[in-house]
Motif scaffolding. Structure first.
Motif, PDB file in Angstrom:
ATOM      1  N   ASN A  58       0.756  -1.353  -0.115  1.00 12.81           N
ATOM      2  CA  ASN A  58      -0.001   0.018  -0.046  1.00 12.81           C
ATOM      3  C   ASN A  58       0.874   1.325   0.070  1.00 12.81           C
ATOM      4  N   SER A  59       2.167   1.085   0.155  1.00 11.45           N
ATOM      5  CA  SER A  59       2.948   2.430  -0.066  1.00 11.45           C
ATOM      6  C   SER A  59       4.465   1.954  -0.030  1.00 11.45           C
ATOM      7  N   GLY A  60       5.285   2.932  -0.758  1.00 11.08           N
ATOM      8  CA  GLY A  60       6.773   2.799  -0.620  1.00 11.08           C
ATOM      9  C   GLY A  60       7.105   2.647   0.518  1.00 11.08           C
ATOM     10  N   THR A  61       6.794   3.446   1.499  1.00  7.49           N
ATOM     11  CA  THR A  61       7.242   3.189   3.190  1.00  7.49           C
ATOM     12  C   THR A  61       7.009   1.813   3.715  1.00  7.49           C
ATOM     13  N   SER A  62       5.766   1.393   3.496  1.00  9.54           N
ATOM     14  CA  SER A  62       5.717  -0.084   3.827  1.00  9.54           C
ATOM     15  C   SER A  62       6.610  -0.950   3.244  1.00  9.54           C
ATOM     16  N   ALA A  63       6.847  -0.937   1.856  1.00  8.90           N
ATOM     17  CA  ALA A  63       7.962  -1.636   1.288  1.00  8.90           C
ATOM     18  C   ALA A  63       9.423  -1.519   1.925  1.00  8.90           C
ATOM     19  N   ILE A  64       9.793  -0.317   2.313  1.00 12.72           N
ATOM     20  CA  ILE A  64      11.159  -0.266   3.259  1.00 12.72           C
ATOM     21  C   ILE A  64      11.008  -0.825   4.184  1.00 12.72           C
ATOM     22  N   HIS A  65       9.806  -0.740   4.990  1.00  8.84           N
ATOM     23  CA  HIS A  65       9.516  -1.296   6.294  1.00  8.84           C
ATOM     24  C   HIS A  65       9.858  -2.758   6.444  1.00  8.84           C
ATOM     25  N   THR A  85      17.518  12.910   1.781  1.00  8.92           N
ATOM     26  CA  THR A  85      16.394  11.894   1.229  1.00  8.92           C
ATOM     27  C   THR A  85      14.996  12.331   1.865  1.00  8.92           C
ATOM     28  N   PHE A  86      14.040  11.975   1.272  1.00  4.22           N
ATOM     29  CA  PHE A  86      12.597  12.135   1.957  1.00  4.22           C
ATOM     30  C   PHE A  86      12.588  11.578   3.337  1.00  4.22           C
ATOM     31  N   SER A  87      11.792  11.915   4.314  1.00  4.48           N
ATOM     32  CA  SER A  87      11.797  10.886   5.799  1.00  4.48           C
ATOM     33  C   SER A  87      11.222   9.752   5.542  1.00  4.48           C
ATOM     34  N   ALA A  88      10.664   9.481   4.413  1.00  2.00           N
ATOM     35  CA  ALA A  88       9.855   8.110   4.348  1.00  2.00           C
ATOM     36  C   ALA A  88      11.158   6.755   4.191  1.00  2.00           C
ATOM     37  N   SER A  89      12.430   7.317   3.670  1.00  2.00           N
ATOM     38  CA  SER A  89      13.647   6.407   3.543  1.00  2.00           C
ATOM     39  C   SER A  89      13.843   5.967   4.953  1.00  2.00           C
ATOM     40  N   ALA A  90      13.775   7.062   6.065  1.00  2.00           N
ATOM     41  CA  ALA A  90      14.405   6.613   7.389  1.00  2.00           C
ATOM     42  C   ALA A  90      13.339   6.348   8.430  1.00  2.00           C
ATOM     43  N   THR A 136      20.189   2.902   0.558  1.00  2.00           N
ATOM     44  CA  THR A 136      20.611   3.983  -0.223  1.00  2.00           C
ATOM     45  C   THR A 136      19.334   4.570  -1.143  1.00  2.00           C
ATOM     46  N   VAL A 137      19.510   5.815  -1.707  1.00  2.00           N
ATOM     47  CA  VAL A 137      18.444   6.335  -2.414  1.00  2.00           C
ATOM     48  C   VAL A 137      19.128   6.888  -3.650  1.00  2.00           C
ATOM     49  N   HIS A 138      18.179   6.785  -5.044  1.00  2.00           N
ATOM     50  CA  HIS A 138      18.397   7.372  -6.183  1.00  2.00           C
ATOM     51  C   HIS A 138      17.540   8.740  -6.346  1.00  2.00           C
ATOM     52  N   GLU A 162      17.541  -0.512  -1.616  1.00  2.00           N
ATOM     53  CA  GLU A 162      17.795   0.354  -2.433  1.00  2.00           C
ATOM     54  C   GLU A 162      16.369   1.048  -2.717  1.00  2.00           C
ATOM     55  N   ASP A 163      16.302   2.210  -1.907  1.00  2.00           N
ATOM     56  CA  ASP A 163      15.155   3.141  -2.297  1.00  2.00           C
ATOM     57  C   ASP A 163      14.893   3.754  -3.531  1.00  2.00           C
ATOM     58  N   SER A 164      14.247   3.229  -4.483  1.00  2.00           N
ATOM     59  CA  SER A 164      14.205   3.563  -5.915  1.00  2.00           C
ATOM     60  C   SER A 164      12.901   4.100  -5.913  1.00  2.00           C
ATOM     61  N   PHE A 186       9.761   0.488  -5.062  1.00  2.00           N
ATOM     62  CA  PHE A 186       9.227   1.570  -5.752  1.00  2.00           C
ATOM     63  C   PHE A 186       7.780   2.296  -4.971  1.00  2.00           C
ATOM     64  N   SER A 187       7.591   3.301  -5.308  1.00  2.00           N
ATOM     65  CA  SER A 187       6.611   4.173  -4.744  1.00  2.00           C
ATOM     66  C   SER A 187       5.564   4.553  -5.943  1.00  2.00           C
ATOM     67  N   PHE A 188       4.421   4.495  -5.736  1.00  2.00           N
ATOM     68  CA  PHE A 188       3.407   4.863  -6.587  1.00  2.00           C
ATOM     69  C   PHE A 188       2.360   5.892  -6.049  1.00  2.00           C
ATOM     70  N   ASN A 189       3.102   6.584  -5.269  1.00  2.00           N
ATOM     71  CA  ASN A 189       2.382   7.892  -4.611  1.00  2.00           C
ATOM     72  C   ASN A 189       1.823   8.891  -5.970  1.00  2.00           C
ATOM     73  N   GLY A 190       0.980   9.780  -5.458  1.00  2.00           N
ATOM     74  CA  GLY A 190       0.506  10.431  -6.690  1.00  2.00           C
ATOM     75  C   GLY A 190       1.476  11.607  -7.491  1.00  2.00           C
ATOM     76  N   SER A 198      -2.310   5.663  -3.975  1.00  2.00           N
ATOM     77  CA  SER A 198      -1.032   5.198  -3.007  1.00  2.00           C
ATOM     78  C   SER A 198      -0.502   3.825  -3.271  1.00  2.00           C
ATOM     79  N   GLY A 199       0.589   3.692  -3.060  1.00  2.00           N
ATOM     80  CA  GLY A 199       1.053   2.378  -3.424  1.00  2.00           C
ATOM     81  C   GLY A 199       2.516   2.264  -3.261  1.00  2.00           C
ATOM     82  N   GLY A 200       2.892   0.879  -3.447  1.00  2.00           N
ATOM     83  CA  GLY A 200       4.388   0.721  -3.569  1.00  2.00           C
ATOM     84  C   GLY A 200       4.740  -0.707  -3.757  1.00  2.00           C
TER      85      GLY A 200
HETATM   86  C1  LIG Z   1       7.924   8.982  -2.087  1.00  2.00           C
HETATM   87  C2  LIG Z   1       8.984   8.688  -1.310  1.00  2.00           C
HETATM   88  C3  LIG Z   1       9.075   7.475  -0.566  1.00  2.00           C
HETATM   89  C4  LIG Z   1       7.825   6.693   0.002  1.00  2.00           C
HETATM   90  O1  LIG Z   1       6.813   6.628  -0.606  1.00  2.00           O
HETATM   91  P1  LIG Z   1       5.297   6.316  -0.278  1.00  2.00           P
HETATM   92  O2  LIG Z   1       4.583   5.486  -1.334  1.00  2.00           O
HETATM   93  O3  LIG Z   1       5.049   7.705  -0.391  1.00  2.00           O
HETATM   94  O4  LIG Z   1       5.208   5.709   1.272  1.00  2.00           O
HETATM   95  C5  LIG Z   1      10.156   6.984   0.140  1.00  2.00           C
HETATM   96  N1  LIG Z   1      11.473   7.207  -0.237  1.00  2.00           N
HETATM   97  C6  LIG Z   1      11.614   8.353  -1.293  1.00  2.00           C
HETATM   98  C7  LIG Z   1      12.832   8.850  -1.652  1.00  2.00           C
HETATM   99  C8  LIG Z   1      10.408   9.168  -1.731  1.00  2.00           C
HETATM  100  O5  LIG Z   1      10.335  10.073  -2.518  1.00  2.00           O
END
Ligand SMILES: *Cc1c(COP(=O)(O)O)cnc(C)c1O
Length: 375
Positions: A58-65, A85-90, A136-138, A162-164, A186-190, A198-200
């Protein structure tokens, strides 16, 4: 203000989303998982063209978790994370009760610096703890120095997440981002390259990891007719309705990527003669950024400093934004260890993101050009 606002990154629809959403409604499959989810996972596996297994969440954040959970990160463990990076990485590091260790960027890709990474790992080991993982983040779609960073990780045998999130469609030496790490996401946020509202996804290299991720994402139900649980579960699976949007979006993925590059070219030309401004671009032919957002660097002492530019564009009702503020400067993360020499702080002070949506029109570009020409 007479002109409508130009936004940083708005989504664009293919028109096919409706069909797949309708399928979900017709099947009465509105919950998580389902045919659209399976097919969306397959679409992405084919697109990545590598031996990968994908779990839709349901999100990229869940995927990292979930990546951290699958790597066995537990309370008190240390996890290295790119600071800029965006806080969702950490944040997922904190979800696990683990300790984030932040590492600075280098100035060529703006991503994690291999030298500082090695310094950080050695210092943490000398203090008694070997980091459990490296995130790591691209950033903005720009591949990090993959060979150098992975050489350091391999040397110390530390897995990479790898936070892509921003790098769908980017590649390094011809191989797609998201496939390099022990886990990718991957994230599929808007606002991303394609959206599911919302998704990942979690990208792994074995069917076993994928299955385990889905197990955790669906409340860790043990095999039993009654509800039986022996591990913590999460409600992280992608909904069949959202996956329908994703299936429709896959139809325009390549078109979106083409538009992102055209946007980048537009800015390279528009800023060509502007004093004190450089458009961020691929370091060399090994790097192929998707240019999710086109970003520029300003000179703080020039007439076109970051804050002045922000104001000039704002007055024309054009949204621009500073780069991601590094995590080691954030009130939430300030107390955690940081290894670096100020590169990400400098980038943050000088950088600006330009409107880069795949729905940016020629008319909007002409309005942006008028402002740039006056700088
Ligand atoms: C958008 C983003 C995320 C999180 O993705 P969500 O789908 O919004 O949870 C994580 N890392 C980076 C670098 C992002 O830009």
């Amino acid at each position: 203000m007479s002109e409508s606002r130009i936004f940083l990154s708005l989504p664009k629809l293919s028109g096919e989303e409706q069909k797949y959403i309708q399928n979900a409604l017709n099947d009465n499959w509105i919950t998580s998982g389902g045919p659209n989810v399976d097919d969306f996972e397959k679409d992405l596996e084919e697109y990545l063209d590598e031996d990968v297994s994908i779990a839709a969440l349901n999100s990229g954040t869940s995927a990292i978790h979930l990546a951290l959970i699958l790597l066995g990160v537990k309370s008190g463990d240390e996890v290295i994370c790119q600071s800029m990076t965006f806080s969702a990485s950490a944040n997922p590091i904190l979800y696990q009760g683990a300790i984030p260790i932040f590492v600075d960027s280098e100035s060529e890709t703006w991503n994690i610096c291999p030298e500082n990474l090695e310094t950080a790992i050695k210092d943490r080991i000398s203090k008694g703890k070997k980091p459990k993982a490296i995130i790591t983040v691209h950033l903005y779609g720009m591949p990090y120095k993959i060979d150098e960073v992975h050489a350091v990780a391999d040397k110390f045998e530390i897995p990479i997440v790898e936070d892509s999130a921003e790098a769908l469609g980017s590649s390094y030496k011809g191989k797609k981002c998201g496939t390099f790490g022990d886990f990718g996401i991957f994230s599929f946020n808007g606002n991303k390259i394609i959206t599911t509202s919302s998704g990942g996804v979690l990208i792994s290299h074995s069917k076993k990891s994928k299955d385990k991720a889905i197990f955790y994402a669906t409340q860790s139900k043990d095999k039993a007719v009654h509800y039986q649980h022996s591990e913590i579960g999460y409600n992280y699976r992608m909904s069949n309705v959202c996956a329908g949007i994703g299936r429709g979006q896959m139809k325009i993925l390549n078109e979106n990527l083409k538009i992102k590059k055209e946007n980048h070219n537009f800015y390279c030309n528009a800023f060509k003669d502007t004093e004190g401004i450089t458009v961020f671009r691929n370091l060399n032919k090994d790097y192929d950024s998707n240019y999710w957002l086109t970003t520029i660097l300003t000179e703080p002492t020039s007439a076109n400093s970051r804050d002045i530019l922000l104001e000039i564009f704002e007055n024309a009702n054009i949204e621009t934004r500073p780069l991601w503020k590094p995590m080691h400067l954030q009130p939430l993360f300030r107390e955690f260890p940081y290894y670096g020499n100020g590169i990400s702080e400098d980038l943050f002070e000088r950088g600006l993101c330009m409107p880069s949506g795949s729905s940016l029109t020629d008319y909007e570009k002409s309005r942006i050009k008028v402002v740039i020409d006056k700088l």
